[in-house]
Scaffold this motif. Structure first.
Motif, PDB file in Angstrom:
ATOM      1  N   UNK A  65     -26.622 -10.029  21.681  1.00 46.07           N
ATOM      2  CA  UNK A  65     -27.905 -10.746  22.276  1.00 46.07           C
ATOM      3  C   UNK A  65     -29.176 -10.085  22.021  1.00 46.07           C
ATOM      4  N   UNK A  66     -29.045  -8.614  22.156  1.00 46.06           N
ATOM      5  CA  UNK A  66     -30.181  -7.706  22.098  1.00 46.06           C
ATOM      6  C   UNK A  66     -30.598  -7.586  20.829  1.00 46.06           C
ATOM      7  N   UNK A  67     -29.477  -7.773  19.814  1.00 46.11           N
ATOM      8  CA  UNK A  67     -29.923  -7.751  18.299  1.00 46.11           C
ATOM      9  C   UNK A  67     -30.488  -8.981  17.827  1.00 46.11           C
ATOM     10  N   UNK A  68     -30.079 -10.100  18.581  1.00 48.40           N
ATOM     11  CA  UNK A  68     -30.781 -11.332  18.081  1.00 48.40           C
ATOM     12  C   UNK A  68     -32.330 -11.467  18.755  1.00 48.40           C
ATOM     13  N   UNK A  69     -32.437 -10.777  19.734  1.00 44.43           N
ATOM     14  CA  UNK A  69     -33.631 -10.985  20.472  1.00 44.43           C
ATOM     15  C   UNK A  69     -34.735  -9.743  19.646  1.00 44.43           C
ATOM     16  N   UNK A  70     -34.326  -8.481  19.507  1.00 43.70           N
ATOM     17  CA  UNK A  70     -35.086  -7.475  18.953  1.00 43.70           C
ATOM     18  C   UNK A  70     -34.914  -7.177  17.455  1.00 43.70           C
ATOM     19  N   UNK A  71     -33.912  -7.675  16.922  1.00 41.97           N
ATOM     20  CA  UNK A  71     -33.904  -7.051  15.811  1.00 41.97           C
ATOM     21  C   UNK A  71     -32.662  -5.859  15.246  1.00 41.97           C
ATOM     22  N   UNK A  72     -31.829  -5.772  14.137  1.00 38.60           N
ATOM     23  CA  UNK A  72     -31.104  -4.675  14.149  1.00 38.60           C
ATOM     24  C   UNK A  72     -31.490  -3.270  14.103  1.00 38.60           C
ATOM     25  N   UNK A  73     -32.513  -2.927  14.787  1.00 34.43           N
ATOM     26  CA  UNK A  73     -32.992  -1.571  14.523  1.00 34.43           C
ATOM     27  C   UNK A  73     -31.932  -0.400  14.693  1.00 34.43           C
ATOM     28  N   UNK A  74     -30.707  -0.760  15.296  1.00 35.26           N
ATOM     29  CA  UNK A  74     -29.712   0.227  15.305  1.00 35.26           C
ATOM     30  C   UNK A  74     -29.223   0.758  13.983  1.00 35.26           C
ATOM     31  N   UNK A  75     -29.422  -0.039  12.860  1.00 30.12           N
ATOM     32  CA  UNK A  75     -28.790   0.336  11.603  1.00 30.12           C
ATOM     33  C   UNK A  75     -29.504   1.159  10.619  1.00 30.12           C
ATOM     34  N   UNK A  76     -30.919   1.405  11.131  1.00 31.04           N
ATOM     35  CA  UNK A  76     -31.838   2.145  10.267  1.00 31.04           C
ATOM     36  C   UNK A  76     -31.532   3.814  10.407  1.00 31.04           C
ATOM     37  N   UNK A  77     -32.038   4.385   9.336  1.00 31.75           N
ATOM     38  CA  UNK A  77     -31.601   5.997   9.361  1.00 31.75           C
ATOM     39  C   UNK A  77     -32.025   6.585  10.439  1.00 31.75           C
TER      40      UNK A  77
END
Length: 282
Positions: free
Chosen positions: A133-145
């Protein structure tokens, strides 16, 4: 400083400790339960007279160095050590940092918050993990370097991050980021990771540098956030941060204010899912 409670805790802790636990021989003529006062003072590197005044509630406030020596000599647990510091009127030392390790219990809790946006952040602003739900809201910033997953860095160096927020709130958000980071850096002391992040931000952003020099400090625990999502439109959330014991990780939960239209927007986001929702950034 609570002299009476401190005196009682020291005396009873000394009496509970057996001589053989600290490498001493009890001997056949020992009548004192636990350690003698002279034995504890020697182990802690202080005078027996000073220890006597502590145990009789007649001493001035002991320093953190004295308390650390007593805690070590008395073989106190972490909880007992913290109790000792609080009775003496000092803040206990910080516990071990969690670092980037995410405890299974926190991951399990995030899984249980399936309908609520939730993120696990470091105190420096690194996004460690977030639910769908947070990924849908904010985007998948957890996968960047790794060096670019820091939310403070993104706020001050990537203009696209601010597009989701009302323009009149850009300055307050920036000040919140810097004040919270300032508190974390001070809490960590001479931590090279924290100092390197600040240097990197100062080199990259004049805005960050100006705010850093104001020396504002405020740990972010609760706040109200407004943003505009490219798919579902305007949304509003109450921000609640739950801190780990060492305060170097926080579980952040975003809940809609009671009666707001954000409930319906979240339901729509849940149907759309993170894969098809536009990749916005916090």
């Amino acid at each position: 400083m609570n002299r009476a409670e401190l005196a009682d805790f020291l005396r009873r802790s000394r009496e509970r400790l057996r001589p053989e636990e600290v490498g001493l021989t009890a001997g056949p003529r020992r009548r004192t339960p636990g350690l003698r006062r002279e034995e504890l003072s020697q182990l802690a590197g202080m005078s027996a007279d000073y220890l006597m005044r502590l145990e009789q509630a007649r001493s001035p406030q002991p320093s953190p160095q004295i308390l650390a020596a007593l805690a070590k000599a008395l073989r106190l647990s972490t909880d007992e050590r913290d109790h000792l510091y609080l009775l003496a009127g000092h803040r206990p030392p910080a516990g071990p940092l969690a670092g980037n390790h995410v405890r299974p219990g926190l991951l399990h809790l995030m899984d249980r918050l399936a309908g609520t946006p939730a993120q696990l952040l470091s105190d420096l602003g690194d996004l460690l993990v977030q639910n769908e739900q947070a990924e849908s809201l904010f985007g998948c910033t957890c996968t960047v370097e790794e060096e670019n997953r820091n939310l403070v860095w993104m706020w001050f160096t990537m203009p696209i991050v601010r597009e989701a927020y009302p323009e009149e709130e850009h300055d307050p958000h920036g000040r919140e980021h810097v004040a919270d980071l300032r508190a974390a850096v001070a809490r960590r002391g001479a931590d090279p990771t924290a100092l390197a992040l600040v240097d990197r931000l100062r080199d990259a952003s004049a805005e960050f540098t100006a705010l850093w020099e104001l020396h504002e400090v405020a740990v972010r625990r609760t706040s109200r956030k407004r943003l505009r999502h490219p798919v579902v439109g305007a949304m509003e959330f109450d921000y609640e941060a739950l801190l780990t014991p060492a305060e170097d990780q926080r579980l952040v939960i975003y809940t809609p204010p009671p009666g707001s239209a954000t409930y319906e927007a979240l339901e729509l986001l849940r149907e759309v899912g993170p894969r098809t929702a536009h990749r916005s950034h916090r």
